[in-house]
Design a protein around this motif. Structure first.
Motif, PDB file in Angstrom:
ATOM      1  N   TYR A  93      52.734  44.180   3.999  1.00 16.60           N
ATOM      2  CA  TYR A  93      51.565  43.366   3.274  1.00 16.60           C
ATOM      3  C   TYR A  93      52.268  42.572   2.158  1.00 16.60           C
ATOM      4  O   TYR A  93      51.842  41.375   1.854  1.00 16.60           O
ATOM      5  N   PHE A  97      51.563  38.639   2.314  1.00 19.61           N
ATOM      6  CA  PHE A  97      50.886  38.042   1.452  1.00 19.61           C
ATOM      7  C   PHE A  97      51.950  37.247   0.399  1.00 19.61           C
ATOM      8  O   PHE A  97      51.420  36.578  -0.493  1.00 19.61           O
ATOM      9  N   LEU A 106      46.937  46.125  -3.968  1.00 18.82           N
ATOM     10  CA  LEU A 106      47.832  46.209  -2.840  1.00 18.82           C
ATOM     11  C   LEU A 106      48.045  47.730  -2.565  1.00 18.82           C
ATOM     12  O   LEU A 106      48.051  48.293  -1.590  1.00 18.82           O
TER      13      LEU A 106
END
Length: 298
Positions: A93, A97, A106
Motif C-alpha cells: 500500500y 499510494f 493505512l
C-alpha cells in the motif's frame, strides 16, 4: 522520518509464529470458556470463574485445554500471517499510494487485509477446535484426528469451511481495530527512553488494541461459533453473518451478541499485548543478531 525497514518475510513469519504460540499457551482456557458461553442458548449465569470451576469439577482440569491441538497446529501460521501479511500489505500500500510513513488509515487498511488473508487459512482448524470445545461433543469426538475424520466422512470435505464468511468478518474487524489502535496509542504515548519503557508501550498498545478489536468483532464471533457448531443434523439455523446476527438479536436479545465477551476480552486484551511484545522482541533480536551477522564481511 520513514518507518523501519520490514524484516524479510521468513523472519516476519518466524517472529509471528513464536508470538502466537506464546499467547495461546498462556490464554487458551479462556477461549474454551468463551466457546461454551457462545454456544449456550440460555443466559450465562456462571461467569468466567464459575465456568472454569464447573469445567474442572465435572470434566477435569485437562478439559481446559481440550481442542488445543488444532489451534497449536495453526497458531504458528495464523499469527505469522497476521504480522507478516500486515507488513507485506504495508509495503504494497505504501508503494501503491506513494507514501513512506505509516498513518492510522493505512494501519487499519493493512490490518483488515491481513485479517482476511489470515481467516482463509484457519477456518478448518477453527471448526475442529469449536467442535472439540463443545461439551455436547465430548462423547462424539475422542480427539483432533477423530473429529477431523468424522466431520469429513459424515458432512463432507467442504464442511471444514463452514463459517468461512463469518470468520473473514471476525478477523478483518479484529485486525483492523488491533493495528489501527496500536498506531494511535503508540503515537499518543511519549517516546520510550529505555528498553523496558518500549516493552511497556508495546504491551499497553497491544492490550488496548486487542480490547478494541474484541469489542468490534464479538458479535460476528458469536455467529461464527454457532455456524461451526452445526453438525449437519436437522435444519441449519445459522449460516450467513448478517442474517444470523438479526436472528440471535431477535430471539435472545441484543445482549446475546456479546456472549463470551468477558473471557474473550480477558484473553485478547492481555493476549494482544503479549502478541505485540513477543513479536517486537523476536524481531529486534533477529535484526540485532541474525541480520547484522549476515551483513558482516566474511
Amino acid at each position: 522520518m520513514t518507518d523501519p525497514k520490514p524484516l524479510p518475510f521468513h523472519f516476519q513469519f518466524l517472529a509471528g509464529a513464536i508470538a502466537g504460540v506464546s499467547e495461546i499457551l498462556c490464554m487458551y482456557p479462556l477461549d474454551v470458556v468463551k466457546t461454551r458461553q457462545q454456544l449456550s442458548l440460555g443466559k450465562n449465569t456462571a461467569g468466567v470463574i464459575g465456568t472454569l470451576g464447573q469445567i474442572i469439577k465435572s470434566e477435569g482440569a485437562p478439559a481446559l485445554y481440550r481442542g488445543i491441538i488444532p489451534p497449536i497446529m495453526v497458531e504458528a501460521p495464523k499469527r505469522a500471517i497476521k504480522f507478516a501479511a500486515n507488513e507485506q500489505y504495508t509495503i504494497l500500500y505504501k508503494n501503491l499510494f506513494g507514501i513512506d510513513k505509516m498513518t492510522q488509515s493505512l494501519s487499519i487498511l493493512t490490518g483488515v487485509s491481513a485479517g482476511v488473508t489470515e481467516a482463509l487459512v484457519i477456518v478448518p482448524f477453527e471448526l475442529v477446535k469449536i467442535r472439540l470445545q463443545d461439551k455436547a461433543n465430548k462423547a462424539i469426538y475422542s480427539g483432533t484426528w477423530d473429529a477431523l475424520t468424522k466431520i469429513v466422512k459424515q458432512e463432507g470435505i467442504f464442511a471444514l469451511y463452514n463459517g468461512v464468511e463469518s470468520t473473514i468478518w471476525r478477523h478483518a474487524l479484529w485486525n483492523g481495530g488491533y493495528f489501527g489502535v496500536i498506531f494511535s496509542v503508540k503515537s499518543a504515548l511519549p517516546k520510550a527512553e529505555t528498553k523496558q519503557g518500549q516493552l511497556l508501550i508495546n504491551f499497553i498498545s497491544g492490550a488496548i488494541g486487542g480490547t478494541v478489536g474484541t469489542i468490534i468483532n464479538t458479535p460476528v464471533d458469536v455467529v461464527k461459533t454457532r455456524v461451526q457448531g452445526y453438525k449437519g443434523i436437522g435444519p441449519r439455523k445459522y449460516n450467513w453473518a448478517l442474517p444470523s446476527l438479526v436472528t440471535i438479536a431477535r430471539e435472545e436479545g441484543m445482549g446475546a451478541l456479546y456472549k463470551g465477551f468477558l473471557p474473550k476480552v480477558l484473553r485478547l486484551g492481555p493476549g494482544g499485548g503479549i502478541l505485540l511484545v513477543v513479536f517486537e522482541q523476536v524481531s529486534s533480536l533477529i535484526r540485532k543478531h541474525i541480520l547484522v551477522e549476515q551483513k558482516q564481511p566474511m
